[in-house]
Design an enzyme around this catalytic site. Structure first.
Site, short mmCIF file in Angstrom:
data_model
loop_
_atom_site.label_atom_id
_atom_site.label_comp_id
_atom_site.label_asym_id
_atom_site.label_seq_id
_atom_site.Cartn_x
_atom_site.Cartn_y
_atom_site.Cartn_z
N CYS A 135 -11.75 -44.55 16.46
CA CYS A 135 -11.33 -43.51 14.80
C CYS A 135 -10.82 -42.61 15.55
CB CYS A 135 -12.56 -44.10 14.67
SG CYS A 135 -12.69 -42.69 12.42
N CYS A 138 -11.83 -39.46 13.27
CA CYS A 138 -13.16 -39.16 13.97
C CYS A 138 -12.68 -37.52 15.03
CB CYS A 138 -14.46 -40.23 14.39
SG CYS A 138 -14.32 -41.14 13.04
N ASP A 139 -12.38 -38.01 16.35
CA ASP A 139 -11.96 -37.87 17.19
C ASP A 139 -11.06 -37.60 17.65
OD1 ASP A 139 -14.98 -38.88 18.04
OD2 ASP A 139 -13.84 -41.00 18.58
#
Ligand code: NDP
Length: 310
Positions: A135, A138-139
């Site tokens: 992701c 997300c990261d």
């Protein structure tokens, strides 16, 4: 004897727990089964920095524990157990848990999520949370001014490569074929981005690094006369080779698209079966964020309440 419940929630990601918070506050006495991975996909990431309300960030596990506690505070009955089969042909709807117990539910909120696909390399496990991610949204932030690789040639891979190019100093896009499967507009954006280097006809053999990802071993033209091994130095390795929505047990009754995402009436969590709602990633091929999943979980609980009061 079968247990009868008014509102059954299947799945324990942000969608399921948010649905449980709203449904319990609406006196629907929801019963939630957590499924195979209590807390869902977020428990496999480290820090969550984009969920509103946590200015200093929070770990995925803590966030999910907080959501669970919040649902329990209002009386949600949260249980271990996996929904293994369903009979949604007539009301009350029947769901079998762990192949044994049958729940008869007046309404069901399906929030079983989707599972990111991985290549199946042992190194993906070895470096999970230490440079391997599925992701970028997300990261990606953790890779500012660093070098990353994205695997895949579809719209998701292109979108993630473009997103990461806004943060990282360089992005390799590792594509196994000699073309991108993504839409033309996404292809153009990737090919025109000076920070993205597309490695066509490359496959990943393994990852290297001491404790964290520091490189990837690739093979070019695998199985052909001109097969070549190459190594790239990277700090992050992102998988974008598709997701599998966890919808198989509902398919005989609930309409899905060709990939398996549950179809909902646009702008609502309503499925083709009255009283059955879908929330979160199992019905969302586009956004797949914790906050959007939580939002649709809220919608599903409100719709369940309206359905039960009809
Ligand atoms: P896709 O199935 O479209 O693409 C998956 C990609 O991963 C393909 O390039 C595929 O390669 C590659 N791949 C699969 N398995 C492997 C493997 N083992 N090793 C290496 N590469 C692999 O998935 P997406 O998640 O990209 O998209 C899913 C759907 O969502 C699509 O319909 C897409 O259009 C849509 N979408 C739309 C967006 C938008 O409109 N903004 C954004 C994101 C997704 P190969 O081509 O060789 O099969």
């Amino acid at each position: 004897m079968n247990e009868k419940v008014r509102c059954l929630i299947i799945g324990s990601g942000p969608a399921g727990y948010t649905a449980a918070i709203y449904a319990s506050r609406a006196n629907l006495s929801p019963v939630l089964y957590e499924g195979m991975q209590p807390g869902g996909q977020l428990t496999t990431t480290n820090d969550v920095e984009n969920f509103p309300g946590y200015p200093a960030g929070i770990t995925g596990t803590e966030l999910m524990e907080d959501l669970k506690k919040q649902a329990e505070r209002f009386g949600a009955d949260i249980r271990f157990g996996l929904a293994t089969s369903t009979d949604l042909s007539s009301k009350p709807y029947k769901v079998t848990i762990d192949g044994e117990k049958t729940i008869e539910a007046e309404t069901i909120i399906i929030s079983t999520g989707a599972t990111a696909k991985y290549l199946g390399l042992p190194d993906e496990q070895k470096y999970a949370g230490s440079g391997v991610s599925a992701c970028a949204t997300c990261d990606g932030f953790f890779y500012r001014k660093l070098t990353v690789a994205v695997v895949g040639g579809g719209d998701t891979a292109c979108e993630e490569a473009i997103y990461l190019a806004g943060l990282a100093s360089k992005v390799y896009l590792i594509v196994r074929k000699d073309f991108l499967r993504a839409s033309k507009i996404m292809q153009n954006r990737v090919l025109e981005n000076p920070k993205i280097e597309v490695l066509f006809e490359h496959e990943t053999l393994g990852l290297t690094g001491v404790g964290v990802v520091q490189g990837a071993d690739l093979v070019k033209h695998r199985g052909q006369a001109n097969e070549t091994n190459i190594h790239i130095d990277i700090d992050g390795f992102f998988l974008a080779i598709g997701h599998k929505p966890n919808s198989d047990i509902f398919k005989p009754w609930i309409d899905t698209d060709e990939v398996g995402y549950i179809k909902t009436i646009p702008g609502t969590p309503k499925t083709n079966v009255s009283g059955i709602f879908a929330a979160g990633d199992v019905a969302d091929p586009h956004y797949r964020q914790a906050i959007t999943a939580a939002g649709t979980g809220c919608q599903a609980a409100i719709e369940a309440e309206r359905y039960l009061s009809l």
